[in-house]
Structure formats: structure tokens, C-alpha cells
Design a protein around this motif. Structure first.
Motif, PDB file in Angstrom:
ATOM      1  N   TRP A   1       0.834  -1.205   0.000  1.00  0.00           N
ATOM      2  CA  TRP A   1       0.000   0.000   0.000  1.00  0.00           C
ATOM      3  C   TRP A   1       0.870   1.257   0.000  1.00  0.00           C
ATOM      4  CZ3 TRP A   1      -3.808  -2.489  -1.595  1.00  0.00           C
ATOM      5  CH2 TRP A   1      -4.121  -3.748  -1.085  1.00  0.00           C
ATOM      6  N   LYS A   2       1.978   1.217   0.728  1.00  0.00           N
ATOM      7  CA  LYS A   2       2.918   2.339   0.733  1.00  0.00           C
ATOM      8  C   LYS A   2       3.581   2.481  -0.645  1.00  0.00           C
ATOM      9  CE  LYS A   2       6.970   4.110   3.155  1.00  0.00           C
ATOM     10  NZ  LYS A   2       7.980   3.851   4.180  1.00  0.00           N
ATOM     11  N   THR A   3       3.967   1.360  -1.220  1.00  0.00           N
ATOM     12  CA  THR A   3       4.605   1.364  -2.538  1.00  0.00           C
ATOM     13  C   THR A   3       3.641   1.889  -3.592  1.00  0.00           C
ATOM     14  OG1 THR A   3       6.044  -0.466  -1.893  1.00  0.00           O
ATOM     15  CG2 THR A   3       5.778  -0.073  -4.252  1.00  0.00           C
ATOM     16  N   MET A   4       2.401   1.455  -3.530  1.00  0.00           N
ATOM     17  CA  MET A   4       1.397   1.942  -4.482  1.00  0.00           C
ATOM     18  C   MET A   4       1.225   3.452  -4.365  1.00  0.00           C
ATOM     19  SD  MET A   4      -1.452  -1.099  -4.243  1.00  0.00           S
ATOM     20  CE  MET A   4      -2.750  -0.100  -4.945  1.00  0.00           C
ATOM     21  N   LYS A   5       1.191   3.951  -3.143  1.00  0.00           N
ATOM     22  CA  LYS A   5       1.036   5.388  -2.929  1.00  0.00           C
ATOM     23  C   LYS A   5       2.235   6.138  -3.504  1.00  0.00           C
ATOM     24  CE  LYS A   5      -0.186   8.772   0.548  1.00  0.00           C
ATOM     25  NZ  LYS A   5      -0.567   9.010   1.935  1.00  0.00           N
TER      26      LYS A   5
ATOM     27  N   ARG B   1      -7.325 -10.445  -1.053  1.00  0.00           N
ATOM     28  CA  ARG B   1      -6.410 -11.377  -0.404  1.00  0.00           C
ATOM     29  C   ARG B   1      -5.177 -10.654   0.137  1.00  0.00           C
ATOM     30  NH1 ARG B   1      -8.432 -13.766  -4.249  1.00  0.00           N
ATOM     31  NH2 ARG B   1      -8.172 -15.607  -5.435  1.00  0.00           N
ATOM     32  N   LEU B   2      -4.695  -9.674  -0.612  1.00  0.00           N
ATOM     33  CA  LEU B   2      -3.566  -8.867  -0.138  1.00  0.00           C
ATOM     34  C   LEU B   2      -3.932  -8.128   1.146  1.00  0.00           C
ATOM     35  CD1 LEU B   2      -2.340  -7.389  -3.532  1.00  0.00           C
ATOM     36  CD2 LEU B   2      -1.021  -8.909  -2.057  1.00  0.00           C
ATOM     37  N   ARG B   3      -5.120  -7.543   1.171  1.00  0.00           N
ATOM     38  CA  ARG B   3      -5.567  -6.812   2.362  1.00  0.00           C
ATOM     39  C   ARG B   3      -5.662  -7.728   3.575  1.00  0.00           C
ATOM     40  NH1 ARG B   3      -8.508  -3.959  -1.412  1.00  0.00           N
ATOM     41  NH2 ARG B   3     -10.278  -5.332  -1.370  1.00  0.00           N
ATOM     42  N   LYS B   4      -6.060  -8.967   3.339  1.00  0.00           N
ATOM     43  CA  LYS B   4      -6.251  -9.934   4.432  1.00  0.00           C
ATOM     44  C   LYS B   4      -5.003 -10.774   4.700  1.00  0.00           C
ATOM     45  CE  LYS B   4     -11.187 -10.377   3.522  1.00  0.00           C
ATOM     46  NZ  LYS B   4     -12.243 -11.279   3.029  1.00  0.00           N
TER      47      LYS B   4
ATOM     48  N   TYR C   1       2.648 -15.643  -9.714  1.00  0.00           N
ATOM     49  CA  TYR C   1       2.332 -14.913 -10.946  1.00  0.00           C
ATOM     50  C   TYR C   1       1.831 -13.503 -10.604  1.00  0.00           C
ATOM     51  CZ  TYR C   1       0.077 -13.413 -15.235  1.00  0.00           C
ATOM     52  OH  TYR C   1      -0.296 -12.677 -16.333  1.00  0.00           O
ATOM     53  N   THR C   2       0.919 -13.416  -9.654  1.00  0.00           N
ATOM     54  CA  THR C   2       0.372 -12.125  -9.244  1.00  0.00           C
ATOM     55  C   THR C   2       1.459 -11.250  -8.645  1.00  0.00           C
ATOM     56  OG1 THR C   2      -1.810 -13.087  -8.875  1.00  0.00           O
ATOM     57  CG2 THR C   2      -1.363 -10.977  -7.803  1.00  0.00           C
ATOM     58  N   LEU C   3       2.305 -11.823  -7.797  1.00  0.00           N
ATOM     59  CA  LEU C   3       3.397 -11.055  -7.208  1.00  0.00           C
ATOM     60  C   LEU C   3       4.330 -10.527  -8.296  1.00  0.00           C
ATOM     61  CD1 LEU C   3       4.226 -13.263  -4.100  1.00  0.00           C
ATOM     62  CD2 LEU C   3       3.096 -11.031  -4.115  1.00  0.00           C
TER      63      LEU C   3
ATOM     64  N   ILE D   1       6.803  -5.135  -1.545  1.00  0.00           N
ATOM     65  CA  ILE D   1       5.409  -5.587  -1.481  1.00  0.00           C
ATOM     66  C   ILE D   1       5.189  -6.530  -0.297  1.00  0.00           C
ATOM     67  CG2 ILE D   1       3.660  -7.004  -2.660  1.00  0.00           C
ATOM     68  CD1 ILE D   1       4.829  -6.061  -5.295  1.00  0.00           C
ATOM     69  N   VAL D   2       6.140  -7.427  -0.097  1.00  0.00           N
ATOM     70  CA  VAL D   2       5.999  -8.539   0.847  1.00  0.00           C
ATOM     71  C   VAL D   2       6.994  -8.403   1.989  1.00  0.00           C
ATOM     72  CG1 VAL D   2       6.193 -11.042   1.071  1.00  0.00           C
ATOM     73  CG2 VAL D   2       5.284 -10.062  -1.017  1.00  0.00           C
ATOM     74  N   GLU D   3       6.542  -8.804   3.162  1.00  0.00           N
ATOM     75  CA  GLU D   3       7.439  -8.860   4.314  1.00  0.00           C
ATOM     76  C   GLU D   3       7.176 -10.154   5.082  1.00  0.00           C
ATOM     77  OE1 GLU D   3       8.530  -6.269   8.319  1.00  0.00           O
ATOM     78  OE2 GLU D   3       6.781  -5.712   7.120  1.00  0.00           O
ATOM     79  N   TYR D   4       8.251 -10.771   5.531  1.00  0.00           N
ATOM     80  CA  TYR D   4       8.115 -11.968   6.365  1.00  0.00           C
ATOM     81  C   TYR D   4       8.293 -11.555   7.810  1.00  0.00           C
ATOM     82  CZ  TYR D   4       8.988 -16.382   8.661  1.00  0.00           C
ATOM     83  OH  TYR D   4       8.932 -17.446   9.517  1.00  0.00           O
TER      84      TYR D   4
END
Length: 69
Positions: A8-12, A34-37, A44-46, A60-63
Motif C-alpha cells: 500500500w505504501k509502494t502503491m502510494k 487477499r492482499l488486504r487480508k 504470478y500475481t506477485l 510488497i511482501v514482508e516476512y
């Protein structure tokens, strides 16, 4: 646990809205939900999101480690 809070930060920063992802880039609203949840997203989507946002996966992703071990 994998979380998608960073997207969401990256999109902004890239000035790309959820509406634009859906209408211009054909990302489904279900995938965004699904991303929000923080649910399962396929690679593929990533990959598509990284291309669209011109970013690395870590933007986008964090562990996050679970507290329970």
C-alpha cells in the motif's frame, strides 16, 4: 507469517490506486482482497505487481516471524 503491508505504501509512492490496478492492469479485486487480508497470493500475481509497480518483491511482501515457536 507473510504480510503485504508494504504494497500500500509502494502503491502510494508510485501513484497507482487499487482502481487503476483493477481497470488498467486487470488485477482482480479478489487478489487485492487477499492482499488486504494477508492471505495466499500466487507468484504470478506477485510478479505482475512487481512489474506494474516497478519495484522489488521486498517492496510488497514482508516476512514476520511468529511469536510462537
Amino acid at each position: 507469517m507473510i504480510v503485504y503491508d508494504r504494497i500500500w505504501k509502494t502503491m502510494k509512492q508510485k501513484n497507482i490506486s487499487q482502481y487503476k490496478l483493477i481497470k488498467e492492469y486487470k488485477i482482480s479485486s479478489g487478489q487485492l482482497d487477499r492482499l488486504r487480508k494477508n492471505e495466499n497470493i500466487n507468484t504470478y500475481t506477485l510478479n505482475q505487481l512487481c512489474k506494474i509497480l516497478d519495484c522489488d518483491l521486498t517492496d510488497i511482501v514482508e516476512y514476520k516471524k511468529d511469536d510462537v515457536e
